[in-house]
Design a protein around this motif. Structure first.
Motif, PDB file in Angstrom:
ATOM      1  N   ALA A  13       0.835  -1.203   0.000  1.00 31.52           N
ATOM      2  CA  ALA A  13       0.000   0.000   0.000  1.00 31.52           C
ATOM      3  C   ALA A  13       0.867   1.250   0.000  1.00 31.52           C
ATOM      4  CB  ALA A  13      -0.933  -0.010   1.211  1.00 31.52           C
ATOM      5  N   MET A  71       2.398   2.026  -3.279  1.00 30.70           N
ATOM      6  CA  MET A  71       1.482   2.659  -4.236  1.00 30.70           C
ATOM      7  C   MET A  71       1.273   4.125  -3.902  1.00 30.70           C
ATOM      8  SD  MET A  71      -1.457  -0.140  -4.987  1.00 30.70           S
ATOM      9  CE  MET A  71      -1.814  -0.634  -3.318  1.00 30.70           C
ATOM     10  N   PHE A  80      -0.854  -3.446  -6.817  1.00 35.29           N
ATOM     11  CA  PHE A  80      -2.248  -3.321  -6.350  1.00 35.29           C
ATOM     12  C   PHE A  80      -2.959  -4.670  -6.368  1.00 35.29           C
ATOM     13  CE2 PHE A  80      -3.029  -1.554 -10.786  1.00 35.29           C
ATOM     14  CZ  PHE A  80      -3.855  -2.570 -11.251  1.00 35.29           C
ATOM     15  N   HIS A 106      -1.707  -6.424  -3.205  1.00 35.74           N
ATOM     16  CA  HIS A 106      -2.246  -5.760  -2.010  1.00 35.74           C
ATOM     17  C   HIS A 106      -3.695  -6.195  -1.754  1.00 35.74           C
ATOM     18  CE1 HIS A 106      -3.453  -2.561   0.771  1.00 35.74           C
ATOM     19  NE2 HIS A 106      -4.472  -2.310  -0.034  1.00 35.74           N
ATOM     20  N   MET A 155      -4.726  -8.537   1.372  1.00 32.19           N
ATOM     21  CA  MET A 155      -5.534  -7.968   2.444  1.00 32.19           C
ATOM     22  C   MET A 155      -6.833  -8.750   2.640  1.00 32.19           C
ATOM     23  SD  MET A 155      -4.106  -5.614   4.073  1.00 32.19           S
ATOM     24  CE  MET A 155      -3.101  -4.150   4.152  1.00 32.19           C
ATOM     25  N   GLY A 203      -5.355  -7.191 -11.013  1.00 33.86           N
ATOM     26  CA  GLY A 203      -6.178  -6.715  -9.911  1.00 33.86           C
ATOM     27  C   GLY A 203      -6.629  -7.875  -9.041  1.00 33.86           C
ATOM     28  N   TRP A 204      -7.192  -7.553  -7.881  1.00 38.02           N
ATOM     29  CA  TRP A 204      -7.547  -8.653  -6.984  1.00 38.02           C
ATOM     30  C   TRP A 204      -8.752  -9.427  -7.506  1.00 38.02           C
ATOM     31  CZ3 TRP A 204     -11.617  -9.634  -3.372  1.00 38.02           C
ATOM     32  CH2 TRP A 204     -12.646  -8.718  -3.398  1.00 38.02           C
ATOM     33  N   PHE A 244     -14.592   1.522  -0.110  1.00 40.80           N
ATOM     34  CA  PHE A 244     -14.452   0.181   0.470  1.00 40.80           C
ATOM     35  C   PHE A 244     -13.369   0.119   1.545  1.00 40.80           C
ATOM     36  CE2 PHE A 244     -12.032  -0.762  -3.576  1.00 40.80           C
ATOM     37  CZ  PHE A 244     -10.815  -1.106  -3.015  1.00 40.80           C
ATOM     38  N   HIS A 245     -12.352   1.005   1.446  1.00 42.21           N
ATOM     39  CA  HIS A 245     -11.428   1.061   2.586  1.00 42.21           C
ATOM     40  C   HIS A 245     -12.130   1.623   3.819  1.00 42.21           C
ATOM     41  CE1 HIS A 245      -8.299   0.497  -0.511  1.00 42.21           C
ATOM     42  NE2 HIS A 245      -7.597  -0.027   0.465  1.00 42.21           N
ATOM     43  N   ARG A 283      -9.270   4.675 -10.438  1.00 39.93           N
ATOM     44  CA  ARG A 283      -8.425   3.856  -9.562  1.00 39.93           C
ATOM     45  C   ARG A 283      -7.307   3.237 -10.385  1.00 39.93           C
ATOM     46  NH1 ARG A 283     -12.147  -1.528  -8.473  1.00 39.93           N
ATOM     47  NH2 ARG A 283     -10.462  -2.026  -7.022  1.00 39.93           N
ATOM     48  N   ARG A 284      -6.349   2.641  -9.710  1.00 42.75           N
ATOM     49  CA  ARG A 284      -5.269   1.873 -10.342  1.00 42.75           C
ATOM     50  C   ARG A 284      -4.447   2.701 -11.328  1.00 42.75           C
ATOM     51  NH1 ARG A 284      -8.876  -3.588 -11.605  1.00 42.75           N
ATOM     52  NH2 ARG A 284      -9.083  -4.262  -9.454  1.00 42.75           N
TER      53      ARG A 284
HETATM   54  C1  HEM Z   1      -3.621  -0.143   5.878  1.00 43.69           C
HETATM   55  C2  HEM Z   1      -3.836   0.838   5.067  1.00 43.69           C
HETATM   56  C3  HEM Z   1      -4.181   0.665   3.619  1.00 43.69           C
HETATM   57  C4  HEM Z   1      -3.738   1.484   2.630  1.00 43.69           C
HETATM   58  C5  HEM Z   1      -2.837   2.699   2.809  1.00 43.69           C
HETATM   59  C6  HEM Z   1      -4.278   0.981   1.402  1.00 43.69           C
HETATM   60  C7  HEM Z   1      -4.029   1.559   0.164  1.00 43.69           C
HETATM   61  C8  HEM Z   1      -4.518   1.092  -1.032  1.00 43.69           C
HETATM   62  C9  HEM Z   1      -4.232   1.644  -2.317  1.00 43.69           C
HETATM   63  C10 HEM Z   1      -3.313   2.822  -2.557  1.00 43.69           C
HETATM   64  C11 HEM Z   1      -4.888   0.918  -3.241  1.00 43.69           C
HETATM   65  C12 HEM Z   1      -4.889   1.132  -4.746  1.00 43.69           C
HETATM   66  C13 HEM Z   1      -5.924   2.136  -5.087  1.00 43.69           C
HETATM   67  C14 HEM Z   1      -6.052   2.351  -6.542  1.00 43.69           C
HETATM   68  O1  HEM Z   1      -6.389   1.380  -7.252  1.00 43.69           O
HETATM   69  O2  HEM Z   1      -5.837   3.474  -6.989  1.00 43.69           O
HETATM   70  C15 HEM Z   1      -5.607  -0.101  -2.555  1.00 43.69           C
HETATM   71  C16 HEM Z   1      -6.410  -1.041  -3.170  1.00 43.69           C
HETATM   72  C17 HEM Z   1      -7.074  -2.043  -2.479  1.00 43.69           C
HETATM   73  N1  HEM Z   1      -7.075  -2.254  -1.115  1.00 43.69           N
HETATM   74 FE1  HEM Z   1      -6.059  -1.181   0.246  1.00 43.69          FE
HETATM   75  N2  HEM Z   1      -5.036  -0.114   1.651  1.00 43.69           N
HETATM   76  C18 HEM Z   1      -5.003  -0.359   3.005  1.00 43.69           C
HETATM   77  C19 HEM Z   1      -5.663  -1.372   3.666  1.00 43.69           C
HETATM   78  C20 HEM Z   1      -6.494  -2.296   3.079  1.00 43.69           C
HETATM   79  C21 HEM Z   1      -7.243  -3.289   3.787  1.00 43.69           C
HETATM   80  C22 HEM Z   1      -7.237  -3.485   5.293  1.00 43.69           C
HETATM   81  C23 HEM Z   1      -7.933  -3.988   2.851  1.00 43.69           C
HETATM   82  C24 HEM Z   1      -8.885  -5.164   3.011  1.00 43.69           C
HETATM   83  C25 HEM Z   1      -9.205  -5.783   4.081  1.00 43.69           C
HETATM   84  C26 HEM Z   1      -7.615  -3.441   1.564  1.00 43.69           C
HETATM   85  C27 HEM Z   1      -8.134  -3.900   0.364  1.00 43.69           C
HETATM   86  C28 HEM Z   1      -7.861  -3.362  -0.859  1.00 43.69           C
HETATM   87  C29 HEM Z   1      -8.387  -3.852  -2.100  1.00 43.69           C
HETATM   88  C30 HEM Z   1      -9.314  -5.063  -2.262  1.00 43.69           C
HETATM   89  C31 HEM Z   1      -7.889  -3.040  -3.120  1.00 43.69           C
HETATM   90  C32 HEM Z   1      -8.176  -3.153  -4.605  1.00 43.69           C
HETATM   91  C33 HEM Z   1      -7.043  -3.769  -5.311  1.00 43.69           C
HETATM   92  C34 HEM Z   1      -7.283  -3.733  -6.767  1.00 43.69           C
HETATM   93  O3  HEM Z   1      -7.433  -2.629  -7.310  1.00 43.69           O
HETATM   94  O4  HEM Z   1      -7.324  -4.814  -7.363  1.00 43.69           O
HETATM   95  N3  HEM Z   1      -6.736  -2.417   1.734  1.00 43.69           N
HETATM   96  N4  HEM Z   1      -5.368   0.022  -1.190  1.00 43.69           N
END
Ligand code: HEM
Ligand code: CU
Lengths: 201, 677
Positions: free
Chosen positions: B76, B79, B102, B105, B109, B168-169, B419-420, B480-481
């Motif tokens: 995270a 990114m 991403f 991540h 997560m 992506g996830w 969703f966050h 996003r992304r």
């Molecule tokens: C701890 C702090 C966290 C930060 C700073 C963070 C940051 C980010 C960032 C920067 C992205 C990419 C956004 C984009 O596509 O522009 C992302 C995507 C994502 N995050 Fe987090 N995140 C955090 C925690 C979590 C947690 C706890 C979960 C789930 C339980 C989670 C699930 C996801 C999912 C599912 C995506 C989408 C990935 C995708 O685009 O395929 N994140 N997060």
């Protein structure tokens, strides 16, 4: 540590409770497996139109062959039922006999399915031909794989019954395997009526 | 022999990827060296890895989750750094690498942080809350753990050997198909998800049977603690939703390796079917993550405000309603993908309806707090932060449930913020609250409060800084992304988001410091009574950590908050007239063995080493057959031994000072340890 160290009463009670837990758990497992088949059925139905100019069900399915498979599987369910009845009566030899018959019928089913699949592939109608055929092979093949696993389990049961007799844990496994086997029968009836019948009619 | 695995698979192409790989390799080696140096292998193997005790399995799940949290967070912040600098420039991450990050991540997560965290807490607590000695199927429980661990190991290995998915996830085709993603990334994703998904299905079945069949005498369904209720609903979802992700993973893999056409863009494939199948799992999944946290909050609000939970019945029904409704809304994840207006409206309305039971819960928690004497412990702080923050996330969710609005917001950072905003307060903070609350049950001592509070403030403030700007950015049209962008107006917001991530990094560091400090102060923080917070439910009636059998005598339950009642009538910490022999399941190498075989199978499949796939499948079958043919799995703990353990504990209880924290109002003095012998 061997069995001898365990007080018999406590052990028997624990075994009895465990058997009931497992029966209940197995029903739930079957439901989750049912979800898998439900999704594969849905996928198949959605994809019947995706023949990509290739063969359709009407070109490929042979109801006589499928009827043979159906008979093998239905009869095998009945013979498994006979094994279960024999197990209830504690007749070990009869259980073994009926299980062998069941396994043989199951093997017959798997062979017939294999022949059908290889025939289709030989005609150029393999799972990589079209979305429709991918869905067909995967749905029917998943069922066939389940039957094969069931046959393997029957073999294991044969060994256990021969070696240990119909002890409560062994008998309970036989019971759960029976559920599994009959479940596959039900799924097959779904396959027959959703895949083969509409495909041909 | 090695399939498509060649020396090229090493990350020699990029210094950053190489750095990541080296950290994984040396980190693993360092841990192994430390264990060797402490000569702890034998101990770990005998007491932990082969353990089938639900408490130990729970602790191992939580440790796995914390490790993967660190990994997911590193992704995270990488990114966040990239997006903070990549305006009109390439930043420091090439697109292909950013995309892997991403993808990993999100995957980590969800599957390897949140799932193990909640499964671990359930394992630790639920059997004790219902007065049981173990889960229904302890060996399957161990197998679930090790399958999850093998999936996590696959994701980690992809850092070193090959690459992770860039899809992506959610791995949407056709991009995740073989034409656009020919290399191993998507295969790593599929196998990691499949292995851990099977583990989760089995856990769901296991918990379900445990709750239905293993409750202590007298514990009616409506007497069950709320965490047990939310576990019940989560387990139903786990058992019946996870098969969908299994199906979708297998079909995608069949497309990729067997040339099939489920999701290809020609030849009769149907990509929409992927979206449907994935989200039929995916939406229930978010409730799988959130419901256990709801359960945890229900306990923390009542314990730390010294009041009985307000609206128990409505909370139970709200939980069940959410669980059922969660299967009816999956299409809101693709409103923009061509359904008719009527279909979209139906799913939009269904989605909004879910907000109703959720709102009911929020009011129940608020009314529990109302006029309570609140103790601001770490779990309580997380609870309050959750209530406030989650409501914001819920409101943005209702907004997104409105299809025309979703057309504007879809695929923007508004969605990422939404969703966050649900998952961090609604899941992660709950797990943190649960960890702080139940940690004594795991290891026998409390977690340090000071570091816990420091960590809490960093997490909460960091969360707001990191994600509120993303709502703005969404309104400003940022998708996003994004690996880089040319809209200078976005950058200030992304810099704030980066600073938020830095603050979260500090919070995460403090969480680790908190654990280290607590281990060092463990004598001071020891929980001698097993009831460090003046708790209400049965898990506090056991020692901390509990004896292998939890309860020497299975308690009889006559109402809700069973332990509270026992303390009130002075029947807590009572010595029974006589102890009895207890059977407990014997440790077994089965779990780790299956996990290891599954890992090899997955790895071999990713690299197309088909002989090894076949070999490991045969081995797995043999191991399962041997295990399931074994009728002699119990070991006896004689009454004398039970008596020795219990007597020692009760003596400790008698000698213990009053609970560290002030007891709540109106506790009869008989409830205090020491008065109970
Ligand atoms: C701890 C702090 C966290 C930060 C700073 C963070 C940051 C980010 C960032 C920067 C992205 C990419 C956004 C984009 O596509 O522009 C992302 C995507 C994502 N995050 Fe987090 N995140 C955090 C925690 C979590 C947690 C706890 C979960 C789930 C339980 C989670 C699930 C996801 C999912 C599912 C995506 C989408 C990935 C995708 O685009 O395929 N994140 N997060
Ligand atoms: Cu959803």
């Amino acid at each position: 540590m061997s069995d001898a160290a365990l007080p018999a009463g406590l052990e028997a009670e624990a075994t009895a409770e465990r058997i009931e837990d497992k029966a209940f758990g197995f029903w739930i497992y079957l439901m989750t497996d049912g979800v898998i088949f439900a999704l594969l059925f849905a996928t198949y139905v959605v994809m019947t139109v995706g023949t990509a100019g290739g063969p359709t069900g009407a070109d490929l399915f042979n109801l006589t062959h499928t009827f043979g498979e159906t008979m093998l599987l239905l009869v095998s369910s009945a013979t498994f039922g006979m094994a279960s009845v024999a197990a209830r009566e504690g007749d070990r030899r009869a259980v073994l006999l009926w299980l062998v018959v069941t396994a043989a019928l199951g093997v017959g089913f798997v062979i017939m399915e294999g022949l059908e699949f290889s025939g289709m592939i030989a005609q150029g109608a393999g799972p990589d031909r079209s979305g429709f055929l991918s869905a067909f092979f995967t749905l029917v093949g998943t069922h066939g794989a389940h039957v094969s696993v069931g046959i393997l389990c029957i073999l294991v049961m044969l060994a256990q019954i021969a070696a240990r007799g119909l002890t409560p844990p062994v008998a309970s496994r036989l019971f759960r395997l029976g559920l599994f086997w009959h479940f596959l029968d039900i799924v097959w009836i779904g396959i027959f009526s959703i895949v083969y019948l509409p495909g041909v009619l | 022999m090695f399939g498509r695995l060649t020396i090229e698979a090493l990350p020699l192409y990029s210094a950053i990827a190489m750095g990541g790989a080296l950290i994984v390799v040396f980190g693993t080696l360092a841990v192994m060296a430390a264990i060797t140096w402490m000569r702890a292998w034998g101990y770990l193997w005998r007491e932990w890895f082969t353990s089938v005790d639900h408490k130990r399995i729970g602790a191992m799940y939580v440790i796995l989750a914390l490790i993967m949290l660190v990994r997911g967070f590193i992704d995270a912040i990488m990114m966040r750094t990239q997006q903070a600098i990549a305006v009109n420039s390439d930043g420091y991450l090439p697109p292909d690498h950013f995309d892997q990050i991403f993808s990993s991540h999100g995957t980590i997560m969800i599957f390897f942080m949140a799932m193990p965290f909640l499964t671990g807490l359930i394992n630790l607590v639920m059997p004790q809350q219902i007065g049981a000695r173990d889960v229904a199927f302890p060996y399957i429980n161990a197998m679930s753990l090790w399958l999850t661990a093998s999936g996590a190991a696959l994701v980690m290995v992809s850092l070193v050997i090959g690459k992770f998915s860039t899809a992506g996830w959610t791995a949407y085709p056709p991009y995740s198909g073989i034409d656009y993603s020919p290399y191993v990334g998507v295969d790593y994703w599929v196998w990691a998800v499949l292995l851990s998904g099977i583990g989760s299905t089995l856990s769901g079945i296991n918990f379900l049977v445990t709750i239905i069949r293993k409750r202590a005498p007298g514990m009616k369904l409506m007497f069950m603690p709320l965490f047990t209720w939310t576990t019940l609903c989560t387990s139903v979802l786990m058992a019946f939703a996870f098969p969908a992700v299994t199906v979708v993973g297998v079909l995608l893999e069949l497309d990729r390796v067997a040339g099939m056409h489920f999701f290809t863009s020609g030849d009769g494939g149907n990509m929409m079917n992927f979206a449907n199948l994935l989200w039929i799992w995916g939406h229930p999944e978010v409730y799988i993550l959130i419901l256990p946290a709801f359960g945890i909050y229900s306990h923390t609000v009542s314990t730390f405000s010294g009041r009985k939970l307000f609206g128990y019945t409505s909370l139970v029904w709200a939980t069940c309603a959410i669980a059922i409704l969660s299967f009816t809304v999956w299409l809101h994840h693709f409103f923009t993908m061509g359904s008719s207006a009527n279909v979209n409206s139906a799913f939009g309305i269904a989605t909004m309806i879910i907000a109703v039971p959720t709102g009911v819960k929020v009011y129940d928690w608020l009314f529990t707090l109302y006029r309570g004497r609140i103790r601001f412990t770490v779990p309580m702080l997380y609870t309050i932060a959750f209530i406030v923050t989650f409501v914001i996330g819920g409101v943005t969710g209702v907004l997104l449930a409105f299809p025309p609005a979703d057309y504007l917001m879809h695929n923007s950072t508004f969605l990422v913020a939404h969703f966050h905003n649900m998952l961090i307060p609604g899941a992660l903070f709950g797990y943190f609250a649960g960890l702080n609350y139940w940690f004594p049950k795991m290891f026998g001592f409390r977690l340090d409060e000071r570091w816990g509070k420091r960590s809490f403030w960093c997490w909460v403030v960091g969360f707001y800084l990191a994600f509120m700007p993303l709502y703005m950015l969404g309104f400003m049209g940022m998708p996003r992304r994004m690996e880089h962008y040319d809209v200078a107006a976005w950058q200030p917001y992304l810099v704030v988001a980066f600073l938020g991530a830095v603050l979260i990094l500090v919070g995460l560091t403090f969480t680790i410091v908190q654990i280290v400090v607590s281990v060092r102060r463990r004598a001071e923080l020891r929980d001698p009574t097993g009831d460090p917070w003046n708790g209400r439910t049965l898990e506090w009636a056991t020692a901390s950590p509990p004896a292998p059998y939890n309860f020497a005598v299975i308690p009889t339950v006559t109402g809700r908050d069973a332990f509270w009642t026992m303390k009130a009538d002075g029947t807590a910490w009572r010595r029974p007239a006589r102890y009895e022999d207890i059977l407990i399941p014997r440790n077994s190498a089965f779990g780790p063995l299956i996990g290891a075989i599954a890992f090899v199978l997955g790895f071999a499949a990713v690299w197309h080493m088909w002989w090894l796939v076949a070999l490991s499948a045969v081995l797995a079958a043999i191991v399962v057959i041997i295990r399931s043919s074994n009728d002699d799995t119990d070991r006896l703990l004689p009454a004398a031994e039970v008596e020795r353990i219990e007597t020692a504990w009760l003596a400790e209880v008698a000698a213990a000072p009053r609970p560290v924290d002030e007891p709540a109002r109106g506790v009869p003095s008989a409830a205090l340890p020491g008065a109970a012998t």
